[in-house]
Motif scaffolding. Structure first.
Motif, PDB file in Angstrom:
ATOM      1  N   ASP A  72      -8.035 -10.234  -4.398  1.00  0.00           N
ATOM      2  CA  ASP A  72      -8.846 -11.364  -3.527  1.00  0.00           C
ATOM      3  C   ASP A  72      -7.859 -11.945  -2.557  1.00  0.00           C
ATOM      4  OD1 ASP A  72     -11.459 -10.657  -4.632  1.00  0.00           O
ATOM      5  OD2 ASP A  72     -10.683 -12.295  -6.598  1.00  0.00           O
ATOM      6  N   THR A  73      -6.541 -12.265  -3.299  1.00  0.00           N
ATOM      7  CA  THR A  73      -5.672 -13.214  -2.408  1.00  0.00           C
ATOM      8  C   THR A  73      -4.117 -12.408  -2.722  1.00  0.00           C
ATOM      9  OG1 THR A  73      -5.178 -14.597  -4.223  1.00  0.00           O
ATOM     10  CG2 THR A  73      -6.723 -15.241  -2.456  1.00  0.00           C
ATOM     11  N   CYS A  74      -3.306 -12.631  -1.787  1.00  0.00           N
ATOM     12  CA  CYS A  74      -1.786 -12.055  -2.184  1.00  0.00           C
ATOM     13  C   CYS A  74      -1.015 -12.951  -1.376  1.00  0.00           C
ATOM     14  CB  CYS A  74      -1.844 -10.817  -1.581  1.00  0.00           C
ATOM     15  SG  CYS A  74      -1.791 -10.612   0.220  1.00  0.00           S
ATOM     16  N   ASP A  75       0.330 -12.954  -1.947  1.00  0.00           N
ATOM     17  CA  ASP A  75       1.465 -13.491  -1.442  1.00  0.00           C
ATOM     18  C   ASP A  75       2.057 -12.737  -0.325  1.00  0.00           C
ATOM     19  OD1 ASP A  75       1.206 -15.349  -3.395  1.00  0.00           O
ATOM     20  OD2 ASP A  75       2.629 -14.585  -4.651  1.00  0.00           O
ATOM     21  N   GLU A  76       2.485 -13.460   0.713  1.00  0.00           N
ATOM     22  CA  GLU A  76       3.149 -12.787   1.981  1.00  0.00           C
ATOM     23  C   GLU A  76       4.355 -11.848   1.539  1.00  0.00           C
ATOM     24  OE1 GLU A  76       2.149 -12.144   5.085  1.00  0.00           O
ATOM     25  OE2 GLU A  76       0.239 -12.943   4.259  1.00  0.00           O
ATOM     26  N   GLU A  77       5.031 -12.356   0.316  1.00  0.00           N
ATOM     27  CA  GLU A  77       6.316 -11.639  -0.122  1.00  0.00           C
ATOM     28  C   GLU A  77       5.755 -10.311  -0.669  1.00  0.00           C
ATOM     29  OE1 GLU A  77       5.688 -15.014  -1.170  1.00  0.00           O
ATOM     30  OE2 GLU A  77       6.985 -15.706   0.205  1.00  0.00           O
ATOM     31  N   ALA A  78       4.430 -10.329  -1.130  1.00  0.00           N
ATOM     32  CA  ALA A  78       3.937  -8.981  -1.833  1.00  0.00           C
ATOM     33  C   ALA A  78       3.899  -8.164  -0.691  1.00  0.00           C
ATOM     34  CB  ALA A  78       2.832  -9.261  -2.446  1.00  0.00           C
ATOM     35  N   VAL A  79       3.307  -8.533   0.358  1.00  0.00           N
ATOM     36  CA  VAL A  79       2.649  -7.603   1.672  1.00  0.00           C
ATOM     37  C   VAL A  79       4.225  -7.451   2.355  1.00  0.00           C
ATOM     38  CG1 VAL A  79       2.023  -7.651   3.990  1.00  0.00           C
ATOM     39  CG2 VAL A  79       0.766  -9.021   2.110  1.00  0.00           C
ATOM     40  N   LYS A  80       5.283  -7.995   2.307  1.00  0.00           N
ATOM     41  CA  LYS A  80       6.385  -7.767   2.978  1.00  0.00           C
ATOM     42  C   LYS A  80       7.132  -6.257   1.881  1.00  0.00           C
ATOM     43  CE  LYS A  80       7.849 -11.884   5.012  1.00  0.00           C
ATOM     44  NZ  LYS A  80       8.891 -13.054   4.941  1.00  0.00           N
ATOM     45  N   ALA A  81       6.840  -6.756   0.531  1.00  0.00           N
ATOM     46  CA  ALA A  81       7.275  -5.666  -0.426  1.00  0.00           C
ATOM     47  C   ALA A  81       6.718  -4.319  -0.155  1.00  0.00           C
ATOM     48  CB  ALA A  81       7.388  -6.086  -1.872  1.00  0.00           C
ATOM     49  N   LEU A  82       5.371  -4.450  -0.116  1.00  0.00           N
ATOM     50  CA  LEU A  82       4.537  -3.282   0.130  1.00  0.00           C
ATOM     51  C   LEU A  82       4.771  -2.636   1.423  1.00  0.00           C
ATOM     52  CD1 LEU A  82       1.746  -1.799  -0.378  1.00  0.00           C
ATOM     53  CD2 LEU A  82       0.785  -3.267   1.122  1.00  0.00           C
ATOM     54  N   LYS A  83       5.036  -3.246   2.484  1.00  0.00           N
ATOM     55  CA  LYS A  83       5.405  -2.592   3.830  1.00  0.00           C
ATOM     56  C   LYS A  83       6.986  -1.994   3.624  1.00  0.00           C
ATOM     57  CE  LYS A  83       2.638  -5.161   6.949  1.00  0.00           C
ATOM     58  NZ  LYS A  83       2.447  -5.925   8.375  1.00  0.00           N
ATOM     59  N   LYS A  84       7.867  -2.473   2.900  1.00  0.00           N
ATOM     60  CA  LYS A  84       9.248  -1.993   2.690  1.00  0.00           C
ATOM     61  C   LYS A  84       9.169  -0.822   1.855  1.00  0.00           C
ATOM     62  CE  LYS A  84      11.761  -5.873   3.686  1.00  0.00           C
ATOM     63  NZ  LYS A  84      13.202  -6.648   3.339  1.00  0.00           N
ATOM     64  N   CYS A  85       8.240  -0.583   0.937  1.00  0.00           N
ATOM     65  CA  CYS A  85       8.230   0.392  -0.095  1.00  0.00           C
ATOM     66  C   CYS A  85       8.310   1.708   0.596  1.00  0.00           C
ATOM     67  CB  CYS A  85       6.959   0.194  -0.917  1.00  0.00           C
ATOM     68  SG  CYS A  85       6.773   1.624  -2.227  1.00  0.00           S
ATOM     69  N   HIS A  86       9.408   2.456   0.302  1.00  0.00           N
ATOM     70  CA  HIS A  86       9.510   3.780   0.767  1.00  0.00           C
ATOM     71  C   HIS A  86       9.871   4.883  -0.125  1.00  0.00           C
ATOM     72  CE1 HIS A  86      10.406   7.169   3.390  1.00  0.00           C
ATOM     73  NE2 HIS A  86      11.587   7.305   2.869  1.00  0.00           N
ATOM     74  N   ILE A  87       9.125   5.656  -0.828  1.00  0.00           N
ATOM     75  CA  ILE A  87       9.635   6.751  -2.006  1.00  0.00           C
ATOM     76  C   ILE A  87       9.377   8.152  -1.398  1.00  0.00           C
ATOM     77  CG2 ILE A  87       9.309   7.544  -4.179  1.00  0.00           C
ATOM     78  CD1 ILE A  87       8.561   4.421  -5.163  1.00  0.00           C
ATOM     79  N   TYR A  88      10.463   8.975  -1.388  1.00  0.00           N
ATOM     80  CA  TYR A  88      10.125  10.166  -0.791  1.00  0.00           C
ATOM     81  C   TYR A  88      11.008  11.270  -1.862  1.00  0.00           C
ATOM     82  CZ  TYR A  88      10.559  14.622   1.762  1.00  0.00           C
ATOM     83  OH  TYR A  88      10.304  15.888   2.516  1.00  0.00           O
ATOM     84  N   LYS A  89      10.277  12.420  -2.139  1.00  0.00           N
ATOM     85  CA  LYS A  89      11.233  13.263  -2.938  1.00  0.00           C
ATOM     86  C   LYS A  89      11.068  14.642  -2.670  1.00  0.00           C
ATOM     87  CE  LYS A  89      12.168  13.784  -7.798  1.00  0.00           C
ATOM     88  NZ  LYS A  89      13.787  13.199  -8.100  1.00  0.00           N
ATOM     89  N   SER A  90      12.305  15.225  -2.613  1.00  0.00           N
ATOM     90  CA  SER A  90      11.901  16.697  -2.120  1.00  0.00           C
ATOM     91  C   SER A  90      12.295  17.665  -3.322  1.00  0.00           C
ATOM     92  CB  SER A  90      12.467  17.299  -0.917  1.00  0.00           C
ATOM     93  OG  SER A  90      14.057  17.151  -1.068  1.00  0.00           O
ATOM     94  N   PHE A  91      11.571  18.870  -3.669  1.00  0.00           N
ATOM     95  CA  PHE A  91      12.070  19.620  -4.797  1.00  0.00           C
ATOM     96  C   PHE A  91      12.575  21.004  -4.556  1.00  0.00           C
ATOM     97  CE2 PHE A  91       8.160  17.039  -5.570  1.00  0.00           C
ATOM     98  CZ  PHE A  91       8.506  16.143  -6.628  1.00  0.00           C
ATOM     99  N   ARG A  92      13.806  21.088  -4.924  1.00  0.00           N
ATOM    100  CA  ARG A  92      14.582  22.159  -4.451  1.00  0.00           C
ATOM    101  C   ARG A  92      14.740  22.306  -3.199  1.00  0.00           C
ATOM    102  NH1 ARG A  92      14.485  27.063  -8.523  1.00  0.00           N
ATOM    103  NH2 ARG A  92      15.054  25.991 -10.256  1.00  0.00           N
ATOM    104  N   PHE A  93      15.282  21.367  -2.378  1.00  0.00           N
ATOM    105  CA  PHE A  93      15.456  21.174  -0.998  1.00  0.00           C
ATOM    106  C   PHE A  93      14.196  21.571  -0.248  1.00  0.00           C
ATOM    107  CE2 PHE A  93      19.687  22.335  -3.001  1.00  0.00           C
ATOM    108  CZ  PHE A  93      20.300  21.428  -2.723  1.00  0.00           C
ATOM    109  N   SER A  94      13.048  21.059  -0.750  1.00  0.00           N
ATOM    110  CA  SER A  94      11.803  21.268  -0.011  1.00  0.00           C
ATOM    111  C   SER A  94      11.218  22.810  -0.344  1.00  0.00           C
ATOM    112  CB  SER A  94      11.796  20.979   1.314  1.00  0.00           C
ATOM    113  OG  SER A  94      11.985  19.609   1.321  1.00  0.00           O
ATOM    114  N   LEU A  95      12.007  23.740  -0.958  1.00  0.00           N
ATOM    115  CA  LEU A  95      11.386  24.934  -1.047  1.00  0.00           C
ATOM    116  C   LEU A  95      10.179  24.881  -2.089  1.00  0.00           C
ATOM    117  CD1 LEU A  95      14.768  26.863  -1.462  1.00  0.00           C
ATOM    118  CD2 LEU A  95      13.124  27.188   0.324  1.00  0.00           C
ATOM    119  N   HIS A  96      10.215  23.791  -2.934  1.00  0.00           N
ATOM    120  CA  HIS A  96       9.150  23.683  -3.857  1.00  0.00           C
ATOM    121  C   HIS A  96       8.196  22.647  -3.488  1.00  0.00           C
ATOM    122  CE1 HIS A  96      10.542  26.323  -7.542  1.00  0.00           C
ATOM    123  NE2 HIS A  96      10.704  27.045  -6.310  1.00  0.00           N
TER     124      HIS A  96
END
Length: 176
Positions: free
Chosen positions: A108-132
């Motif tokens: 319903d509502t959110c803190d602006e700090e939560a929006v900033k954390a959401l926008k900064k969130c970056h998770i990327y993972k490759s498996f076997r140098f992207s071969l998998h």
């Protein structure tokens, strides 16, 4: 007119049911409301299926969270839960191309700090140098009191789809 969390979640689940396998937890596993799983397999073969030229598997896991007020701590909890549970669901191997783990927080509502954390969130993972293949983390939040949809950089396509599903002119009349 603004939509309620319940209406938003019902509309999302209804739109996802054609493409996703949905496990609806209701109020059993708060704040996780539902898990939506999508699997796709593509392959090219020559003459018969025994002679496969290539194959590619892709999958997406949407974790739908229902939270009255999104704080930075609540976002971190949802992010951690989605990442840990999503990594357990991945099918990594020679035919795997990509996987998306997508937490969508409906609040319903959110803190602006939560929006900033959401926008900064970056998770990327490759498996076997992207071969998998690789895994990318698409995060989005639907803020009901202001009809806002926020996302991280990888989640922009998800936000675009959410806007179409929730706020198209055809849908506007349903909640009046």
């Amino acid at each position: 007119m603004r939509q309620t969390r319940k209406n938003i979640i019902e509309l999302l689940l209804k739109s996802y049911e054609a493409y996703y396998n949905i496990t609806d937890y209701g109020t059993k596993q708060i704040p996780l409301r539902a898990l939506c799983e999508y699997y796709e397999h593509a392959e090219k073969y020559m003459v018969s299926r025994k002679v496969s030229l290539w194959s590619a598997d892709s999958e997406e896991f949407i974790f739908l969270f229902d939270i009255p007020h999104l704080s930075p701590e609540a976002f971190e909890q949802c992010k951690t839960m989605a990442y840990e549970e999503g990594m357990k669901l991945l099918h990594i191997g020679p035919g795997h191309m990509y996987s998306y783990i997508t937490p969508i927080v409906v609040c319903d509502t959110c803190d602006e700090e939560a929006v900033k954390a959401l926008k900064k969130c970056h998770i990327y993972k490759s498996f076997r140098f992207s071969l998998h293949g690789w895994m990318d983390f698409h995060a989005a939040a639907v803020i009901g009191d202001s009809d806002r949809i926020e996302s991280n950089r990888a989640g922009r396509p998800t936000a675009k789809i959410l806007k179409k599903v929730l706020y198209s002119k055809k849908r506007k009349g349903e909640f009046v």
